[in-house]
Scaffold this active site. Structure first.
Site, PDB file in Angstrom:
ATOM      1  N   GLU A 138      33.827  37.322  38.146  1.00 49.48           N
ATOM      2  CA  GLU A 138      34.063  38.071  36.912  1.00 49.48           C
ATOM      3  C   GLU A 138      32.810  38.068  36.029  1.00 49.48           C
ATOM      4  OE1 GLU A 138      35.956  40.173  35.860  1.00 49.48           O
ATOM      5  OE2 GLU A 138      35.852  40.136  33.694  1.00 49.48           O
ATOM      6  N   ASN A 158      42.833  66.156  33.294  1.00 47.81           N
ATOM      7  CA  ASN A 158      42.356  64.868  33.786  1.00 47.81           C
ATOM      8  C   ASN A 158      42.937  64.704  35.183  1.00 47.81           C
ATOM      9  OD1 ASN A 158      41.786  62.171  34.281  1.00 47.81           O
ATOM     10  ND2 ASN A 158      43.447  61.422  32.970  1.00 47.81           N
ATOM     11  N   GLY A 159      42.071  64.510  36.173  1.00 48.66           N
ATOM     12  CA  GLY A 159      42.557  64.378  37.543  1.00 48.66           C
ATOM     13  C   GLY A 159      41.774  65.277  38.467  1.00 48.66           C
ATOM     14  N   LYS A 168      30.793  41.301  34.676  1.00 49.15           N
ATOM     15  CA  LYS A 168      30.558  41.569  33.257  1.00 49.15           C
ATOM     16  C   LYS A 168      29.071  41.841  33.012  1.00 49.15           C
ATOM     17  CE  LYS A 168      33.676  42.400  32.042  1.00 49.15           C
ATOM     18  NZ  LYS A 168      34.845  42.360  32.823  1.00 49.15           N
ATOM     19  N   HIS A 212      24.567  29.224  53.199  1.00 44.04           N
ATOM     20  CA  HIS A 212      24.817  30.049  54.382  1.00 44.04           C
ATOM     21  C   HIS A 212      24.092  31.390  54.320  1.00 44.04           C
ATOM     22  CE1 HIS A 212      27.709  27.235  55.997  1.00 44.04           C
ATOM     23  NE2 HIS A 212      28.339  27.210  54.829  1.00 44.04           N
ATOM     24  N   LYS A 236      37.207  53.802  31.504  1.00 40.21           N
ATOM     25  CA  LYS A 236      38.148  52.703  31.302  1.00 40.21           C
ATOM     26  C   LYS A 236      39.251  52.675  32.350  1.00 40.21           C
ATOM     27  CE  LYS A 236      39.770  49.232  28.943  1.00 40.21           C
ATOM     28  NZ  LYS A 236      39.043  47.966  29.131  1.00 40.21           N
ATOM     29  N   TRP A 246      34.782  62.815  32.353  1.00 41.21           N
ATOM     30  CA  TRP A 246      34.091  61.958  33.336  1.00 41.21           C
ATOM     31  C   TRP A 246      34.012  62.819  34.582  1.00 41.21           C
ATOM     32  CZ3 TRP A 246      34.806  59.645  38.129  1.00 41.21           C
ATOM     33  CH2 TRP A 246      33.986  58.542  38.412  1.00 41.21           C
ATOM     34  N   ARG A 293      37.306  56.841  28.018  1.00 38.49           N
ATOM     35  CA  ARG A 293      37.841  57.355  29.284  1.00 38.49           C
ATOM     36  C   ARG A 293      36.847  58.240  30.031  1.00 38.49           C
ATOM     37  NH1 ARG A 293      43.286  56.640  29.395  1.00 38.49           N
ATOM     38  NH2 ARG A 293      43.348  58.037  31.165  1.00 38.49           N
ATOM     39  N   CYS A 303      38.633  60.805  32.030  1.00 37.64           N
ATOM     40  CA  CYS A 303      38.723  61.938  31.111  1.00 37.64           C
ATOM     41  C   CYS A 303      39.790  61.646  30.043  1.00 37.64           C
ATOM     42  CB  CYS A 303      39.088  63.270  31.756  1.00 37.64           C
ATOM     43  SG  CYS A 303      37.927  63.824  32.994  1.00 37.64           S
ATOM     44  N   GLU A 331      27.901  45.277  34.716  1.00 45.36           N
ATOM     45  CA  GLU A 331      28.521  46.483  34.155  1.00 45.36           C
ATOM     46  C   GLU A 331      27.781  47.004  32.935  1.00 45.36           C
ATOM     47  OE1 GLU A 331      33.232  47.087  34.207  1.00 45.36           O
ATOM     48  OE2 GLU A 331      32.670  45.110  33.504  1.00 45.36           O
TER      49      GLU A 331
HETATM   50  O1  M6R Z   1      43.189  48.929  34.216  1.00 44.87           O
HETATM   51  P1  M6R Z   1      42.915  48.014  35.378  1.00 44.87           P
HETATM   52  O2  M6R Z   1      43.036  46.582  35.044  1.00 44.87           O
HETATM   53  O3  M6R Z   1      43.743  48.374  36.582  1.00 44.87           O
HETATM   54  O4  M6R Z   1      41.413  48.305  35.772  1.00 44.87           O
HETATM   55  C1  M6R Z   1      40.833  47.758  36.913  1.00 44.87           C
HETATM   56  C2  M6R Z   1      39.333  47.903  36.886  1.00 44.87           C
HETATM   57  O5  M6R Z   1      38.981  49.248  36.910  1.00 44.87           O
HETATM   58  C3  M6R Z   1      38.724  47.233  35.646  1.00 44.87           C
HETATM   59  O6  M6R Z   1      39.081  45.898  35.564  1.00 44.87           O
HETATM   60  C4  M6R Z   1      37.183  47.355  35.679  1.00 44.87           C
HETATM   61  O7  M6R Z   1      36.677  46.560  36.704  1.00 44.87           O
HETATM   62  C5  M6R Z   1      36.593  46.995  34.307  1.00 44.87           C
HETATM   63  N1  M6R Z   1      35.538  47.894  34.002  1.00 44.87           N
HETATM   64  C6  M6R Z   1      36.079  45.622  34.227  1.00 44.87           C
HETATM   65  O8  M6R Z   1      35.417  45.322  33.054  1.00 44.87           O
END
Ligand code: M6R
Length: 603
Positions: free
Chosen positions: A482, A101-102, A486, A505, A598, A75, A27, A2, A489
């Site tokens: 990673e 937010n929270g 990517k 395996h 984010k 969110w 956010r 949020c 996501e």
């Molecule tokens: O702000 P942070 O690095 O702590 O965030 C951690 C994850 O939430 C963040 O890396 C998330 O996996 C991203 N969406 C990756 O692209």
């Protein structure tokens, strides 16, 4: 999750809040709303489901009058994505509006109490108890500030909130575990309270970082055409509220960092920025890195703790610490860290890594570490974030604001910092720094137009795939993890990574004719990975190779010059570009993937 922004000033509030909301949308983007205080001292509210621009097209957010207002992009947590659940929420007598937010963990008890007092509720949210509780306490004779403080004292859970009081135009912001920062216009001409600095970066660079427990009261004095702000601790005794000194600091981020410029999306802009950001991350204060190196050497047990992409950077670097400095670092997912509590001693060092510095899992891990009196070092991109406030030492990534939900430039920046630390631990600081500086040219070529064109062919070929597998060995196994993150996501294609040796395996059962398999190769893993690649090839798989030289078995090849220990920083870049292009070609929003936000401030 949020985004929150509040404005109190001399200008019309709604256009300023609208721009701020657009910059905070990363956010959360399920619904959004703005409430302003108009010339007749009435609250004017517009809110709806969807993204800010779409809501504006339907409702015209800019015709909200008044020079004071608060705005929110959501969110969803408690309550579905509906107009009624969108923020701001207003108290029963329309005296108090709140954005939040929270999570209010004890909202059911608070709601039951309010219902028994005759309050009614419009939404399914936990938030709606907040304005009504404030109203409840004001009806009992408390002042606005006292009523807000008393309300905040009764909330369980992490939050950042902003309150707007209709009768006085006073705006009150407070935080406890979720981010909130104050922006101060010249001579207090305008005051902002927001989740993040980019929300108001076009109007001021002067900020006050708020700490947990802080409650900032922004009072409006229309006759004198001025406003004042004071900060208290809402947890202290209501009768003994004392003003807290908090410095105004100037941020080095430029507005252009938070704007698209010539780019269509922040994701591609931020991928391209890596030419500079890796260099900026490497240009650390040597004394700070050497101090942390000493802490690592003296510690009895070192943990690297992070989530998501930041965790992948930690995992990748743990191989480097082992190889360069024969040093074992425990790399643990922040959400799993509590299981290691029994190994934490006052001599243990915990290095918490987070782009946002607000990830609740990471903050929880740090709490666990602090409870055991461990030293905590943070590696963070957002200055002033919660993690920097609890850590004993902080290394800033200096990557500038990362707006796209996908972490890209902060991943490579984190790798650069951890690489420097590993070289420093090996007593080879200068060599590490030199190697990092040398990457500039390669990153430039990897993000250039012709490379992007080549990757576009791959995106076109694999856009309709259901599954993609990704293989790597050693630190490039972390790169594979990673890369898979990517891709999934933002393209929503199922992508899964394996340490290449694990293929046989079990996962190999999934390989059939034309299954796409991306393979990361380096000179030292070439031989072993080649045999894994052949296992895929002989079952009809389509091999995409990323590395220094093409192997015969590759159907598609992206050259990334061999850079030894720094391979992970470079090899991810073609896949970041691929993920972006898949999103575009599939018609997804590259900056705001579905269901994501984010900074993840819920458990
Ligand atoms: O702000 P942070 O690095 O702590 O965030 C951690 C994850 O939430 C963040 O890396 C998330 O996996 C991203 N969406 C990756 O692209």
């Amino acid at each position: 999750m949020c985004g929150i922004i509040a404005y109190s000033g001399e200008q019309k509030a709604s256009p300023i809040l609208f721009e701020g909301l657009k910059r905070l949308e990363y956010r959360g983007y399920d619904s959004a709303g703005i409430v302003t205080l108009d010339q007749n001292s009435e609250l004017e509210l517009k809110k709806d489901i969807g993204k800010v621009r779409d809501i504006h097209e339907r409702l015209n957010l800019l015709d909200l009058e008044g020079t004071i207002g608060i705005a929110h992009t959501r969110w969803a947590t408690h309550g579905g994505v509906t107009q009624r659940n969108a923020h701001p929420h207003v108290s029963n007598s329309a005296e108090i509006a709140v954005i939040h937010n929270g999570i209010v963990e004890n909202y059911k008890e608070l709601k039951a109490m309010l219902v028994s007092e005759g309050f009614h509720f419009e939404s399914e949210t936990d938030t709606e108890v907040i304005p009504n509780l404030i109203e409840h306490w004001m009806k009992k004779g408390l002042s606005l500030v006292e009523a807000v403080a008393r309300t905040l004292q009764s909330l369980e859970g992490n939050f950042a909130i902003v309150v707007l009081h209709r009768a006085s135009g006073t705006v009150i912001g407070s935080k406890n575990g979720s981010p909130l920062v104050l922006g101060i216009g010249k001579a207090n001409s305008e005051i902002f309270i927001a989740s993040d600095i980019p929300a108001f970066l076009d109007r001021t660079k002067d900020v006050v970082y708020l700490y947990d427990g802080d409650m900032v009261v922004v009072e409006n004095h229309p006759k004198e055409k001025k406003r004042t702000w004071r900060i208290f601790d809402f947890r202290s005794d209501l009768e003994a509220q004392e003003e807290l000194p908090r410095p105004v600091q100037s941020v080095s981020w430029d507005l252009e960092h938070a704007q698209l410029g010539e780019f269509d999306h922040f994701l591609v802009k931020e991928i391209t920025e890596q030419v500079d950001t890796i260099q900026k991350a490497a240009a650390q204060d040597r004394e700070l890195i050497e101090n942390i190196t000493r802490e690592i050497k003296n510690a009895k047990g070192v943990f690297l703790v992070a989530s998501g992409t930041s965790f992948h950077a930690c995992l990748s670097s743990s191989y480097l610490f082992a190889k360069l400095a024969s040093f074992h670092i425990n790399t643990v997912l922040a959400s799993e860290f509590s299981a290691y509590e029994n190994f934490l001693k006052p001599e243990t060092l915990v290095i918490a890594v987070s782009q946002s510095g607000e990830t609740i899992d990471v903050l929880d891990a740090v709490k666990t570490a602090k409870k055991k009196n461990c030293q905590v070092v943070s590696i963070v991109n957002v200055m002033g974030s919660s993690l920097t406030q609890v850590a004993d030492m902080t290394v800033l990534l200096n990557a500038g604001p990362e707006v796209s939900v996908l972490s890209t430039k902060t991943y490579t920046a984190t790798l650069a910092v951890l690489t420097l630390l590993a070289y420093s631990l090996a007593g080879r600081y200068d060599e590490g720094l030199r190697k990092l500086k040398f990457l500039w040219n390669i990153v430039y070529n990897l993000t250039a137009q012709n490379t992007r064109k080549k990757i576009q062919q791959l995106a076109d070929k694999i856009r309709n795939e259901e599954h993609i597998f990704v293989l790597g060995r050693g630190p490039l196994y972390a790169t594979a993890l990673e890369a898979a993150l990517k891709i999934k996501e933002v393209s929503y294609i199922h992508a899964e990574a394996f340490a290449a040796g694990e293929l046989k395996h079990g996962p190999i059962a999934m390989i059939k004719q034309n299954t796409i398999c991306i393979v990361f190769v380096s000179t030292d893993t070439e031989k072993t990975i080649l045999s894994n690649a052949m296992e895929v090839k002989s079952r009809g798989g389509y091999l995409v190779g990323i590395g220094p030289k093409p192997l015969e078995s590759f159907d598609f090849f992206m050259k990334v010059p061999e850079s030894d220990d720094l391979n992970p920083i470079l090899q991810i870049i073609p896949i970041q570009i691929l993920a972006y292009q898949l999103a575009v070609v599939l018609g997804h929003d590259p900056d705001k993937p579905r269901n994501l936000a984010k900074s993840v401030t819920v458990r």
